[in-house]
Write a protein that holds these residues in place. Structure first.
Motif, PDB file in Angstrom:
ATOM      1  N   GLU A   1      -7.062  -3.714  -1.870  1.00  9.70           N
ATOM      2  CA  GLU A   1      -6.089  -4.480  -1.092  1.00  9.70           C
ATOM      3  C   GLU A   1      -6.718  -5.768  -0.563  1.00  9.70           C
ATOM      4  O   GLU A   1      -6.128  -6.860  -0.664  1.00  9.70           O
ATOM      5  N   ASN A   2      -7.926  -5.689  -0.018  1.00  6.58           N
ATOM      6  CA  ASN A   2      -8.593  -6.871   0.531  1.00  6.58           C
ATOM      7  C   ASN A   2      -8.923  -7.885  -0.550  1.00  6.58           C
ATOM      8  O   ASN A   2      -8.759  -9.101  -0.352  1.00  6.58           O
ATOM      9  N   ALA A   3      -9.415  -7.414  -1.700  1.00  7.12           N
ATOM     10  CA  ALA A   3      -9.746  -8.337  -2.789  1.00  7.12           C
ATOM     11  C   ALA A   3      -8.505  -9.066  -3.286  1.00  7.12           C
ATOM     12  O   ALA A   3      -8.539 -10.270  -3.579  1.00  7.12           O
TER      13      ALA A   3
ATOM     14  N   GLN B   1     -13.855   1.311  -6.494  1.00 11.90           N
ATOM     15  CA  GLN B   1     -13.224   0.587  -5.392  1.00 11.90           C
ATOM     16  C   GLN B   1     -12.292   1.532  -4.649  1.00 11.90           C
ATOM     17  O   GLN B   1     -11.607   2.345  -5.264  1.00 11.90           O
TER      18      GLN B   1
ATOM     19  N   THR C   1       2.096  -6.935   2.402  1.00  9.10           N
ATOM     20  CA  THR C   1       1.651  -8.307   2.648  1.00  9.10           C
ATOM     21  C   THR C   1       2.300  -9.220   1.634  1.00  9.10           C
ATOM     22  O   THR C   1       2.337  -8.899   0.427  1.00  9.10           O
TER      23      THR C   1
ATOM     24  N   ILE D   1      -5.607  -9.648  -1.573  1.00  5.04           N
ATOM     25  CA  ILE D   1      -4.992 -10.509  -0.563  1.00  5.04           C
ATOM     26  C   ILE D   1      -5.868 -11.717  -0.234  1.00  5.04           C
ATOM     27  O   ILE D   1      -5.362 -12.843  -0.061  1.00  5.04           O
ATOM     28  N   ASN D   2      -7.167 -11.509  -0.164  1.00  3.11           N
ATOM     29  CA  ASN D   2      -8.053 -12.574   0.305  1.00  3.11           C
ATOM     30  C   ASN D   2      -8.575 -13.489  -0.786  1.00  3.11           C
ATOM     31  O   ASN D   2      -8.923 -14.650  -0.499  1.00  3.11           O
ATOM     32  N   ASP D   3      -8.646 -13.008  -2.028  1.00  4.61           N
ATOM     33  CA  ASP D   3      -9.291 -13.805  -3.075  1.00  4.61           C
ATOM     34  C   ASP D   3      -8.440 -13.976  -4.333  1.00  4.61           C
ATOM     35  O   ASP D   3      -8.073 -15.088  -4.699  1.00  4.61           O
TER      36      ASP D   3
ATOM     37  N   ARG E   1       0.860  -1.176   0.000  1.00 11.27           N
ATOM     38  CA  ARG E   1       0.000   0.000   0.000  1.00 11.27           C
ATOM     39  C   ARG E   1       0.905   1.238   0.000  1.00 11.27           C
ATOM     40  O   ARG E   1       1.783   1.382   0.869  1.00 11.27           O
TER      41      ARG E   1
ATOM     42  N   SER F   1      -8.575   0.284   0.143  1.00 11.76           N
ATOM     43  CA  SER F   1      -8.769  -0.824   1.082  1.00 11.76           C
ATOM     44  C   SER F   1      -9.555  -1.962   0.438  1.00 11.76           C
ATOM     45  O   SER F   1      -9.240  -3.143   0.644  1.00 11.76           O
ATOM     46  N   ASN F   2     -10.583  -1.627  -0.346  1.00 12.28           N
ATOM     47  CA  ASN F   2     -11.328  -2.652  -1.086  1.00 12.28           C
ATOM     48  C   ASN F   2     -10.391  -3.437  -1.999  1.00 12.28           C
ATOM     49  O   ASN F   2     -10.463  -4.672  -2.088  1.00 12.28           O
TER      50      ASN F   2
END
Length: 373
Positions: A63-65, A57, A370, A67-69, A10, A60-61
Motif C-alpha cells: 500500500e505504501n509503495a 512484501q 486512498t 501510494i507514495n511512489d 485495502r 502495508s508495504n
C-alpha cells in the motif's frame, strides 16, 4: 490512455477455513485493490494478494509503495503501452508485488479499450478452461488423505500437500495420501511442498524415503537462498524437485537452470512483478528442459483470471495449475468470481480480465481507501 485518477483499496476477505503451511496459518486474506480510472469512465483493476509469512512484501508495504511512489509516477508519465509501463516500473528498485498489481490493472484497462481478452496479449487462448490443483494444509496424515479423497471425488486430478519440516511425519503424510488417492500410480497426482522447511541433509532423507511413491515433485525443500543445497537434493534423489521461493527474478531462474538445481520450476507473477515476465520465464524454462507450475494459491478473482488466461495461452506449463485462491474465499467484491466445476475453471468472457468490481459490495470488504490524482 488517459488515466485521470487511481483508487487504492485495502481489502479484508474472509476465507472458508484456516490454511496452514510451515510458514503461515491464516483465515483472512488481506489484499490491495488498484483501480485505474480514465476520463471516459473506463477502469482497469488489479489485486495484490500477499500470503503472510511467505510473500516478501506485506499489505502495508504494498500500500505504501503504491501510494507514495509508484502510482504518482504512473499518473505523471501516463504510459501508452505495456512496454512503456514496464520501462517506467523498471526505474524503481524492488516492490515486485506492488508492480504486478499495477501491471495487472494497466493490462486490464489496455485490453478493455481494445475490446479483447487479456489472453490475446499472450498470443490467444489455446483452451477455454484450466484444470486446477487442490491445496491441502498441514494436518494428521489420515486427515490429509481423507481431504485428498474429497477433492478427488469433486473431479480434481491433482493435490498439493503442505509439509511441516518434521521428517518422520511428513514422510507419513506423503505415503498415506499417495496410498489413499493414487494406488498403482493410476489415480490423483500428489505434490508436496515444504516451503523451505528442511536442511539439505534432512531434505535428501525425506526425498529418499518416498522414492517408492508416485510423488509428482517435492517443492522447495530447502531455504530459498541455498541454490547449491537445492542442487544437492536434486542430484541425490529420483524424486523430481521443484524450485519455488528461490525464483525471485528471471536471473534467479537462469541460475536454477544452469546449476541443475531443480527438475521443475514454480513461477508466480506477483513475485516476479510482472505477468509479461512470467510468460518469458515459462519460455526460458521450457528451453532449458524444465516445465513450469504457475499459480498463487491465495489470489482473488482478478489475479486468478490473469493467471489462468496466461497459462491457457502458453506452452510449457505443467498442469493442473495452482490458481485456486477464489475457491478458498467466502465471498469477494467481484463478478464473476472464478469458480471451479469438476476441478476446472472456465476462462472469464469479456474484455481484459473479464472480472469487474461489484461497487455496492466493495465497502463491506474495504478497511482503507486512498485516491491519487
Amino acid at each position: 490512455m488517459d488515466i485521470r485518477t487511481i483508487d487504492v483499496h485495502r481489502l479484508e476477505i474472509p476465507m472458508k477455513g484456516s490454511y496452514r503451511a510451515s510458514v503461515h496459518d491464516f483465515s483472512v486474506m488481506d489484499s490491495v485493490l488498484i483501480v485505474l480510472n480514465t476520463a471516459d469512465g473506463e477502469r482497469g483493476i488489479g489485486t495484490v494478494d500477499p500470503s503472510p509469512g511467505y510473500s516478501r512484501q506485506t499489505p502495508s508495504n504494498i500500500e505504501n509503495a503504491l501510494i507514495n511512489d509508484l502510482l504518482p509516477a504512473l499518473i505523471e508519465v501516463t504510459p501508452q503501452s505495456p512496454n512503456k509501463l514496464t520501462e517506467l516500473l523498471d526505474t524503481f528498485e524492488g516492490g515486485e508485488n506492488a508492480k504486478c498489481g499495477i501491471e495487472m490493472a494497466f493490462l486490464d484497462l489496455y485490453c478493455r479499450q481494445r475490446g479483447h481478452p487479456l489472453a490475446e496479449l499472450f498470443g490467444g487462448a489455446l483452451r477455454q478452461k484450466e484444470s486446477l490443483n487442490a491445496w491441502i494444509g498441514i494436518d494428521a496424515p489420515e486427515k490429509m488423505g481423507e481431504e485428498a479423497k474429497q477433492w478427488r471425488n469433486k473431479g480434481y486430478k491433482s493435490a498439493k500437500l503442505k509439509l511441516s519440516g518434521d521428517l518422520e511425519i511428513d514422510s507419513a503424510r506423503i505415503e498415506t495420501v499417495c496410498e489413499m488417492v493414487n494406488p498403482n500410480r493410476k489415480g490423483m497426482e500428489v505434490r508436496a511442498d515444504a516451503n523451505g522447511a528442511y536442511s539439505v541433509s534432512d531434505a535428501i532423507n525425506l526425498a529418499r524415503s518416498v522414492e517408492h511413491l508416485p510423488l509428482a515433485h517435492l517443492e522447495q525443500p530447502v531455504p530459498f537462498d541455498d541454490l547449491e543445497g537445492l542442487a544437492r537434493v536434486s542430484e541425490s534423489t529420483s524424486v523430481p524437485v521443484m524450485a519455488d521461493e528461490c525464483l525471485l527474478s528471471i536471473r534467479h531462474l537462469s541460475s536454477v537452470i544452469s546449476l541443475k538445481a531443480a527438475n521443475r520450476v514454480k513461477l508466480k507473477p506477483m513475485r516476479l512483478g510482472s505477468l509479461l515476465s512470467t510468460k518469458t520465464g515459462i519460455e526460458i524454462a521450457a528451453a532449458g528442459g524444465r516445465s513450469t507450475v504457475v499459480g498463487h494459491g491465495f489470489g482473488l478473482s482478478p489475479a486468478t483470471s490473469t493467471e489462468i488466461q496466461l497459462t491457457a495461452s502458453t506452452r510449457g506449463v505443467h498442469r493442473p495449475v495452482e490458481s485456486v485462491g477464489p475457491i478458498k474465499m467466502q465471498d469477494e467484491p467481484f463478478e464473476p468470481t472464478i469458480t471451479a466445476s469438476d476441478g476446472s475453471a472456465v476462462l472469464p468472457t469479456g474484455a481484459g480480465l473479464g472480472v469487474d468490481i461489484v461497487d455496492n459490495k466493495l465497502h463491506s470488504f474495504t478497511t482503507n481507501s486512498t485516491a491519487i490524482r
